[in-house]
Design a protein around this motif. Structure first.
Motif, short mmCIF file in Angstrom:
data_model
loop_
_atom_site.label_atom_id
_atom_site.label_comp_id
_atom_site.label_asym_id
_atom_site.label_seq_id
_atom_site.Cartn_x
_atom_site.Cartn_y
_atom_site.Cartn_z
N THR A 92 -6.28 1.50 -0.54
CA THR A 92 -5.49 0.45 -1.18
C THR A 92 -5.29 -0.71 -0.20
OG1 THR A 92 -4.37 2.02 -2.61
CG2 THR A 92 -3.28 -0.10 -2.28
N LYS B 1 -3.98 5.59 0.41
CA LYS B 1 -3.21 4.43 0.88
C LYS B 1 -4.07 3.52 1.74
CE LYS B 1 1.34 6.58 0.64
NZ LYS B 1 2.56 6.95 1.38
N SER C 20 0.83 -1.22 0.00
CA SER C 20 0.00 0.00 0.00
C SER C 20 0.86 1.26 0.00
CB SER C 20 -0.92 0.01 1.22
OG SER C 20 -1.74 -1.13 1.23
N GLU C 21 2.18 1.09 0.05
CA GLU C 21 3.16 2.17 0.01
C GLU C 21 3.13 3.08 1.24
OE1 GLU C 21 3.10 4.10 -3.81
OE2 GLU C 21 3.58 2.22 -4.84
N PHE C 22 2.78 2.50 2.40
CA PHE C 22 2.90 3.25 3.64
C PHE C 22 4.38 3.38 4.00
CE2 PHE C 22 -1.57 2.13 4.31
CZ PHE C 22 -2.06 3.32 4.83
N ASN D 65 -3.74 9.49 5.02
CA ASN D 65 -3.73 9.30 3.57
C ASN D 65 -4.84 8.33 3.19
OD1 ASN D 65 -3.09 8.25 0.92
ND2 ASN D 65 -1.12 9.29 1.13
#
Length: 98
Positions: free
Chosen positions: A91, A88, A38-40, A85
């Motif tokens: 996602t 995110k 999820s690009e955290f 966010n």
């Protein structure tokens, strides 16, 4: 580590779920992978095994945090992700339910 800051609105989005997995190692692996996909931004991780039973861990994120609390006596685990966010978090939800 150099951090670039971006002005954002003061909003927090939440995901609160119960899952049936209670194995700490499986939970850590699954949710770490979901955070990465999820690009955290993972800043830190901490965990605690309770003496009798139970487990708690959390990831400190650049976007807030993810906490996991097991309840072995009930055979379930509580998951809470808070994030500033929304994209995110959405996602993460999609990947979690895939």
């Amino acid at each position: 580590m150099k951090t670039n800051y971006k002005h954002i609105q003061a909003n927090i989005y939440n995901l609160q779920e119960w899952v049936l997995e209670i194995n700490p190692e499986l939970l850590k692996a699954k949710f770490e992978k979901l955070l990465q996909k999820s690009e955290f931004t993972i800043l830190a991780f901490n965990e605690h095994y309770f003496e009798q039973q139970g487990y708690t861990c959390f990831w400190l994120l650049g976007e807030s945090h993810l906490a996991i609390h097991t309840f072995p006596e009930s055979k379930k685990t509580y998951i809470e992700l808070s994030s500033c966010n929304q994209e995110k978090l959405n996602t993460f939800k999609i990947l979690m339910n895939a």
